[in-house]
Write a protein that holds these residues in place. Structure first.
Motif, PDB file in Angstrom:
ATOM      1  N   ILE A  16      17.321   1.964  11.850  1.00  0.00           N
ATOM      2  CA  ILE A  16      16.779   2.124  11.708  1.00  0.00           C
ATOM      3  C   ILE A  16      16.310   2.334   9.949  1.00  0.00           C
ATOM      4  N   THR A  17      15.916   0.920   9.426  1.00  0.00           N
ATOM      5  CA  THR A  17      16.111   0.605   7.669  1.00  0.00           C
ATOM      6  C   THR A  17      15.015   0.751   7.261  1.00  0.00           C
ATOM      7  N   ASN A  18      14.721   1.051   5.841  1.00  0.00           N
ATOM      8  CA  ASN A  18      13.666   0.086   5.845  1.00  0.00           C
ATOM      9  C   ASN A  18      13.785  -0.743   4.331  1.00  0.00           C
ATOM     10  N   VAL A  23       7.056  -5.346  -6.779  1.00  0.00           N
ATOM     11  CA  VAL A  23       6.779  -6.794  -7.071  1.00  0.00           C
ATOM     12  C   VAL A  23       5.836  -6.961  -7.763  1.00  0.00           C
ATOM     13  N   ALA A  24       5.918  -8.153  -8.667  1.00  0.00           N
ATOM     14  CA  ALA A  24       4.097  -8.028  -9.630  1.00  0.00           C
ATOM     15  C   ALA A  24       3.351  -7.409  -9.606  1.00  0.00           C
ATOM     16  N   ASP A  25       3.000  -7.001 -10.504  1.00  0.00           N
ATOM     17  CA  ASP A  25       1.678  -6.555 -10.468  1.00  0.00           C
ATOM     18  C   ASP A  25       1.519  -5.058 -10.178  1.00  0.00           C
ATOM     19  N   PHE A  26       1.789  -4.072  -9.720  1.00  0.00           N
ATOM     20  CA  PHE A  26       1.840  -3.327  -9.423  1.00  0.00           C
ATOM     21  C   PHE A  26       1.513  -3.238  -7.813  1.00  0.00           C
ATOM     22  N   GLY A  27       2.172  -3.840  -7.293  1.00  0.00           N
ATOM     23  CA  GLY A  27       2.705  -4.029  -6.031  1.00  0.00           C
ATOM     24  C   GLY A  27       4.432  -3.227  -5.598  1.00  0.00           C
ATOM     25  N   THR A  28       3.545  -2.841  -4.347  1.00  0.00           N
ATOM     26  CA  THR A  28       5.481  -3.020  -3.609  1.00  0.00           C
ATOM     27  C   THR A  28       5.414  -3.769  -2.308  1.00  0.00           C
ATOM     28  N   THR A  29       6.352  -3.389  -1.608  1.00  0.00           N
ATOM     29  CA  THR A  29       6.739  -4.073  -0.729  1.00  0.00           C
ATOM     30  C   THR A  29       7.575  -3.969   0.426  1.00  0.00           C
ATOM     31  N   ALA A  30       7.403  -4.038   1.146  1.00  0.00           N
ATOM     32  CA  ALA A  30       8.190  -3.682   2.262  1.00  0.00           C
ATOM     33  C   ALA A  30       8.738  -4.178   3.742  1.00  0.00           C
ATOM     34  N   PHE A  31       9.874  -3.727   4.196  1.00  0.00           N
ATOM     35  CA  PHE A  31      10.813  -4.372   5.130  1.00  0.00           C
ATOM     36  C   PHE A  31      11.392  -3.551   5.979  1.00  0.00           C
ATOM     37  N   PRO A  32      10.220  -2.701   7.088  1.00  0.00           N
ATOM     38  CA  PRO A  32      10.965  -2.361   8.000  1.00  0.00           C
ATOM     39  C   PRO A  32      12.382  -2.682   9.082  1.00  0.00           C
TER      40      PRO A  32
END
Length: 170
Positions: A16-18, A23-32
């Protein structure tokens, strides 16, 4: 042969990993990732089956090595002499308290052919784990006297390792 009633085996592997990032302009991203694999083997000699196991925690002195002989030398946990005909699974774990690596190999002479070529090896750093499975009916053939050894080598200091062997008697 031991007075074996049955052997059931279950091997579970989970990762289990994440991966997260901004990212630009206040965002986040995740790939679980939730990766789960399970192996369940019944007692027997066919596909997804095994009928004998052996396990131990072993200590090697500095620079020492030993051959784990799967045909006719080890004593099974039920008291008889272990003579495997098939290797179905092998687990080796190097203790995290080790200060040197543990090397596991298919000896150039008389090695069990679970690695591609005679003399092939893998190195486990402290806390490292190796797991091999072959759920096929054939497994990896263990041949007494010519293909029955797995070698374990300690580095320059004493090493502790766990080993589990699962296989077939026929």
């Amino acid at each position: 042969r031991d007075n074996l009633v049955s052997l059931t085996t279950q091997i579970n592997l989970g990762i289990i990993t994440n991966l997260a990032g901004a990212v630009a302009d206040f965002g986040t991203t995740a790939f679980p990732v939730n990766y789960q694999k399970g192996f369940t083997w019944a007692s027997g000699v066919g596909l997804n089956q095994a009928d004998m196991m052996w396990s131990d925690q072993r200590t090697l002195g500095p620079g020492a090595n030993e051959d784990i002989d799967l045909a006719g030398v080890l004593t099974s946990h039920l008291g008889g002499t272990l003579t495997l005909a098939r290797l179905k699974a092998l687990l080796v774990f190097a203790a995290p308290t080790n200060t040197v690596n543990v090397t596991v190999s298919r000896p150039a002479t008389n090695g069990v052919p679970f690695l591609a070529a005679a003399g092939d090896a893998f190195v486990l750093k402290p806390g490292g784990l190796f797991l091999f499975t072959d759920p096929s009916a054939a497994g990896v053939v263990v041949t007494p006297g010519t293909g029955d050894l797995i070698n374990v080598l300690a580095g320059a200091a004493s090493s502790v390792y766990d080993i589990i062997v699962i296989g077939g008697l026929t």
